[in-house]
Design an enzyme around this catalytic site. Structure first.
Site, short mmCIF file in Angstrom:
data_model
loop_
_atom_site.label_atom_id
_atom_site.label_comp_id
_atom_site.label_asym_id
_atom_site.label_seq_id
_atom_site.Cartn_x
_atom_site.Cartn_y
_atom_site.Cartn_z
N HIS A 169 -6.00 9.28 -1.89
CA HIS A 169 -5.37 8.49 -0.82
C HIS A 169 -4.12 7.76 -1.30
CE1 HIS A 169 -6.10 5.47 2.73
NE2 HIS A 169 -4.83 5.41 2.32
N GLU B 233 4.68 0.63 -23.39
CA GLU B 233 5.50 -0.57 -23.18
C GLU B 233 5.42 -1.11 -21.76
OE1 GLU B 233 8.34 -3.56 -24.39
OE2 GLU B 233 6.94 -2.25 -25.48
N HIS C 85 0.86 -1.19 0.00
CA HIS C 85 0.00 0.00 0.00
C HIS C 85 0.88 1.23 0.00
CE1 HIS C 85 -2.97 2.97 0.77
NE2 HIS C 85 -2.74 3.09 2.07
#
Length: 260
Positions: free
Chosen positions: A211, A154, A127
């Site tokens: 966030h 790519e 995270h």
């Protein structure tokens, strides 16, 4: 062995299962998490104690704690829980810890990490509070969109085709990452993350508006490289937007003519 410690996420408990986080092997989860988080800190992904990482080793789940400066984290700071014991818990907010550090609190990211392990059989979940991820969600907010879509780049090749599918995406494929809305408390994101996983079974990541992002993979290597590839694409997308360049393009494949 000391019996598992059961408690609510905010609870601090101690036990003598320190052997679970003691190893000379640099690839041991308790050593890898601090090492990874220190690298992520240099990238601005886990600034100000935000963000985190978790690694699953069979039934054992290793988790970075809450409130720790990620560049200073030590193996002794790591929480360990049993995935099977957690699945049997009567409350989704109740944790069954095998090992808890004496100082810190468990991360509120824990149920979101567990979702990646239980719903995707992931070996690692990361995270980040990457500002490129946040900027992308703000751009999408202006567009009224809940999906990040980009193709003909790519770096898209850095992502697998999806859960239980072999191979990676190709240059001309479209990478789709869902966006969920932020909540005041991190744990409250869990049901929305799980809903996004159900709606987008092939995704390896979920953006959280204003966030950050959750990224997972079959193992640490895949989770890390996919997180790196995604951050590259987020930065590219923001800069493309500044230049007025579209994220989705219709490009004719270039076919080689040589036969040798």
């Amino acid at each position: 062995m000391t019996p598992p410690t059961t408690g609510l996420p905010a609870e601090n408990t101690t036990d003598d299962n320190d052997h679970l986080v003691q190893s000379d092997d640099p690839e041991h989860p308790a050593n890898l998490i601090p090492s990874l988080c220190a690298k992520f800190w240099t990238l601005g992904w886990v600034t100000g104690t935000g963000g985190g990482a978790s690694i699953r080793d069979d039934d054992l789940v290793y988790l970075a704690p809450s409130g720790v400066q990620k560049e200073l984290m030590k193996p002794s700071d790591i929480y360990v829980l049993s995935l099977a014991a957690q699945a049997q818990s009567l409350s989704r907010r109740q944790r069954v810890y095998l090992r808890s550090p004496p100082v810190y609190k468990p991360s509120q990211c824990t149920p979101l990490f567990l979702a990646a392990f239980t719903k995707r059989n992931a070996g690692c979940c990361i995270h980040t509070h990457s500002h490129w991820a946040v900027l992308v969600t703000l751009i999408l907010e202006q567009q009224g969109s809940k999906e990040f879509r980009i193709n003909n780049i790519e770096q898209i090749k850095g992502f697998g085709k999806g859960f239980q599918k072999s191979g990676n995406l190709g240059y001309h494929d479209t990478l789709v990452i869902p966006v969920i809305e932020n909540t005041a408390h991190e744990e409250d994101l869990t049901e929305f993350l799980e809903e996004a996983m159900d709606k987008y079974p092939d995704t390896y990541a979920v953006l959280v508006r204003r966030h950050g992002v959750y990224v997972w993979g079959d193992n640490v290597h895949k989770a890390k490289t996919q997180c790196e590839s995604l951050d590259y694409l987020f930065q590219l997308a923001v800069e493309m937007k500044q230049l007025g360049l579209p994220w989705i393009t219709d490009i004719e494949p270039t076919i080689p003519t040589r036969k040798d």
